[in-house]
Design an enzyme around this catalytic site. Structure first.
Site, PDB file in Angstrom:
ATOM      1  N   ASN A 222      11.488  67.763  -9.006  1.00  0.00           N
ATOM      2  CA  ASN A 222      11.388  67.340  -7.609  1.00  0.00           C
ATOM      3  C   ASN A 222      12.364  66.174  -7.369  1.00  0.00           C
ATOM      4  OD1 ASN A 222      10.531  65.723  -5.356  1.00  0.00           O
ATOM      5  ND2 ASN A 222       8.670  66.936  -5.272  1.00  0.00           N
TER       6      ASN A 222
ATOM      7  N   HIS B  24      12.874  61.847  -4.310  1.00  0.00           N
ATOM      8  CA  HIS B  24      13.131  60.404  -4.374  1.00  0.00           C
ATOM      9  C   HIS B  24      14.614  60.039  -4.450  1.00  0.00           C
ATOM     10  CE1 HIS B  24       9.057  59.646  -3.974  1.00  0.00           C
ATOM     11  NE2 HIS B  24       8.677  59.978  -5.185  1.00  0.00           N
TER      12      HIS B  24
ATOM     13  N   HIS C 253      10.422  68.584  -0.800  1.00  0.00           N
ATOM     14  CA  HIS C 253       9.318  68.622   0.160  1.00  0.00           C
ATOM     15  C   HIS C 253       9.863  68.191   1.515  1.00  0.00           C
ATOM     16  CE1 HIS C 253       4.885  67.228   1.030  1.00  0.00           C
ATOM     17  NE2 HIS C 253       5.363  67.980   1.974  1.00  0.00           N
TER      18      HIS C 253
ATOM     19  N   ARG D 125       8.946  67.071   4.582  1.00  0.00           N
ATOM     20  CA  ARG D 125       7.733  66.539   5.234  1.00  0.00           C
ATOM     21  C   ARG D 125       7.898  66.499   6.742  1.00  0.00           C
ATOM     22  NH1 ARG D 125       4.124  63.708   1.419  1.00  0.00           N
ATOM     23  NH2 ARG D 125       2.948  63.275   3.292  1.00  0.00           N
TER      24      ARG D 125
ATOM     25  N   ARG E 182      10.435  61.828   5.750  1.00  0.00           N
ATOM     26  CA  ARG E 182      10.617  60.506   5.132  1.00  0.00           C
ATOM     27  C   ARG E 182      11.600  60.512   3.965  1.00  0.00           C
ATOM     28  NH1 ARG E 182       4.732  59.645   2.395  1.00  0.00           N
ATOM     29  NH2 ARG E 182       4.076  60.042   4.510  1.00  0.00           N
ATOM     30  N   HIS E 183      11.832  61.681   3.370  1.00  0.00           N
ATOM     31  CA  HIS E 183      12.875  61.729   2.326  1.00  0.00           C
ATOM     32  C   HIS E 183      13.870  62.861   2.609  1.00  0.00           C
ATOM     33  CE1 HIS E 183       9.651  64.160   0.680  1.00  0.00           C
ATOM     34  NE2 HIS E 183       8.955  63.122   0.256  1.00  0.00           N
TER      35      HIS E 183
ATOM     36  N   GLU F 103       8.520  72.780  -0.683  1.00  0.00           N
ATOM     37  CA  GLU F 103       7.134  72.438  -0.345  1.00  0.00           C
ATOM     38  C   GLU F 103       7.061  72.157   1.148  1.00  0.00           C
ATOM     39  OE1 GLU F 103       5.890  69.059  -2.539  1.00  0.00           O
ATOM     40  OE2 GLU F 103       6.151  70.040  -4.455  1.00  0.00           O
TER      41      GLU F 103
ATOM     42  N   THR G 268       1.680  59.935  -0.952  1.00  0.00           N
ATOM     43  CA  THR G 268       2.108  61.204  -1.535  1.00  0.00           C
ATOM     44  C   THR G 268       0.967  62.208  -1.350  1.00  0.00           C
ATOM     45  OG1 THR G 268       2.902  62.269  -3.562  1.00  0.00           O
ATOM     46  CG2 THR G 268       1.312  60.505  -3.850  1.00  0.00           C
ATOM     47  N   THR G 269       1.203  63.490  -1.681  1.00  0.00           N
ATOM     48  CA  THR G 269       0.179  64.524  -1.479  1.00  0.00           C
ATOM     49  C   THR G 269      -1.096  64.159  -2.236  1.00  0.00           C
ATOM     50  OG1 THR G 269       2.069  66.006  -1.583  1.00  0.00           O
ATOM     51  CG2 THR G 269      -0.086  67.030  -1.376  1.00  0.00           C
TER      52      THR G 269
ATOM     53  N   GLU H 291      -0.426  76.345  -7.547  1.00  0.00           N
ATOM     54  CA  GLU H 291      -0.032  75.151  -8.284  1.00  0.00           C
ATOM     55  C   GLU H 291      -1.268  74.263  -8.343  1.00  0.00           C
ATOM     56  OE1 GLU H 291       3.777  73.445  -7.770  1.00  0.00           O
ATOM     57  OE2 GLU H 291       3.044  71.410  -8.052  1.00  0.00           O
TER      58      GLU H 291
ATOM     59  N   HIS I 213       1.932  67.126 -10.063  1.00  0.00           N
ATOM     60  CA  HIS I 213       1.536  65.868  -9.432  1.00  0.00           C
ATOM     61  C   HIS I 213       1.143  64.800 -10.456  1.00  0.00           C
ATOM     62  CE1 HIS I 213       0.413  63.007  -6.431  1.00  0.00           C
ATOM     63  NE2 HIS I 213       1.051  63.781  -5.579  1.00  0.00           N
TER      64      HIS I 213
HETATM   65  N1  PXP Z   1       3.833  69.419  -6.834  1.00  0.00           N
HETATM   66  C1  PXP Z   1       3.474  69.233  -5.546  1.00  0.00           C
HETATM   67  C2  PXP Z   1       2.859  70.385  -4.814  1.00  0.00           C
HETATM   68  C3  PXP Z   1       3.704  67.997  -4.889  1.00  0.00           C
HETATM   69  O1  PXP Z   1       3.342  67.841  -3.606  1.00  0.00           O
HETATM   70  C4  PXP Z   1       4.345  66.967  -5.616  1.00  0.00           C
HETATM   71  C5  PXP Z   1       4.651  65.672  -4.930  1.00  0.00           C
HETATM   72  O2  PXP Z   1       5.560  65.891  -3.891  1.00  0.00           O
HETATM   73  C6  PXP Z   1       4.725  67.223  -6.947  1.00  0.00           C
HETATM   74  C7  PXP Z   1       4.426  68.433  -7.544  1.00  0.00           C
HETATM   75  C8  PXP Z   1       5.440  66.195  -7.765  1.00  0.00           C
HETATM   76  O3  PXP Z   1       4.612  65.101  -7.980  1.00  0.00           O
HETATM   77  P1  PXP Z   1       5.193  63.812  -8.706  1.00  0.00           P
HETATM   78  O4  PXP Z   1       6.285  63.293  -7.835  1.00  0.00           O
HETATM   79  O5  PXP Z   1       4.014  62.903  -8.759  1.00  0.00           O
HETATM   80  O6  PXP Z   1       5.675  64.249 -10.045  1.00  0.00           O
END
Ligand code: PXP
Length: 239
Positions: free
Chosen positions: A7, A10, A43, A45, A49-50, A70, A100-101, A151, A192
């Site tokens: 992901n 960031h 993601h 959003r 925001r990112h 996402e 965050t989610t 997931e 996550h």
């Molecule tokens: N999987 C999903 C569905 C998420 O929403 C996120 C956070 O955006 C992640 C994985 C990745 O989480 P982390 O950034 O905490 O590794």
């Protein structure tokens, strides 16, 4: 072989903090694939925001990047996603105020909406996943919705491990949900809050085929570089 989705949200967070163009998430997506990631997660959003629309479009258009997009159930975002056609979709709950989610989807409350969205993506041949809490009930519901993958939200176990608390009940929930999903023909992913330690723990669950990791990878890369961190994770998940 288990797969690693990286992901890169960031990278966009850092770029946006200056309101300029560097670092570029599109470049990051290309690099991450070269460094051994199996896919890239972004993601889009509702508050942008990112990752923004242009990032998502560019990243999804590249044939060199396998993209897991996402998104929430928001109608406009769903329409947008159908237009930019990512390889994969993961539907997540979204709350404007969250950092965050925060948890898995509420499958009961959103039954009709989710079924309709899944149908649309599947019609467009986009692999579709639901972000769920580790529960047998939610796996059963996911099967009713005819989704390709689930997931499993690993935020709770990650927090327990980080706080040195007992995590075995949560691990058991994740394991039982994964086994059940696989039995029903649903592909299992996890994500996550994962770091090296929690990924090692969860890697013992054979049914998990894909890990999606963001925050820790980008954070560790500040010290050791993306390539090294991705290699470390690939080593862990393919043990
Ligand atoms: N999987 C999903 C569905 C998420 O929403 C996120 C956070 O955006 C992640 C994985 C990745 O989480 P982390 O950034 O905490 O590794």
């Amino acid at each position: 072989m288990k797969r690693l989705g990286v992901n890169i949200d960031h990278v966009a967070t850092i770029r946006n903090s200056r309101g300029e163009h560097h670092p570029d998430p599109y470049y990051a997506a290309l690099q991450v694939m070269k460094m051994g990631a199996d896919s890239v997660t972004i993601h889009l959003r509702e508050d942008r925001r990112h990752i923004n629309d242009l990032d998502a479009k560019k990243i999804c258009q590249s044939k060199k990047i396998l993209v897991n997009l996402e998104i929430s159930m928001n109608e406009k975002i769903v329409r947008n996603a159908l237009k930019i056609k990512p390889d994969y979709i993961c539907i997540v709950p979204e709350n404007r105020k969250e950092v965050t989610t925060e948890g898995g989807l509420n499958l009961t409350k959103n039954k009709k909406k989710l079924k309709d969205i899944i149908k649309k993506f599947k019609k467009n041949k986009i692999r579709t996943s639901l972000f769920i809490n580790p529960s047998i009930r939610d796996v059963k519901k996911s099967k009713e919705f005819n989704v390709d993958c689930v997931e499993i939200h690993t935020g709770k176990i990650s927090n327990l491990v980080k706080l040195n608390k007992t995590y075995h009940n949560e691990l058991d929930r994740i394991k039982r949900s994964s086994i059940f999903a696989k039995k029903l023909g649903i592909e299992v992913h996890a994500g996550h809050g994962l770091d090296y330690k929690t990924t090692k723990i969860l890697n013992k669950i054979r049914e998990i085929e894909e890990f999606n990791i963001g925050h820790y990878i980008i954070g560790e890369s500040v010290f050791f570089g993306l390539s090294k961190v991705i290699k470390n994770f690939k080593k862990i998940i393919n043990k």
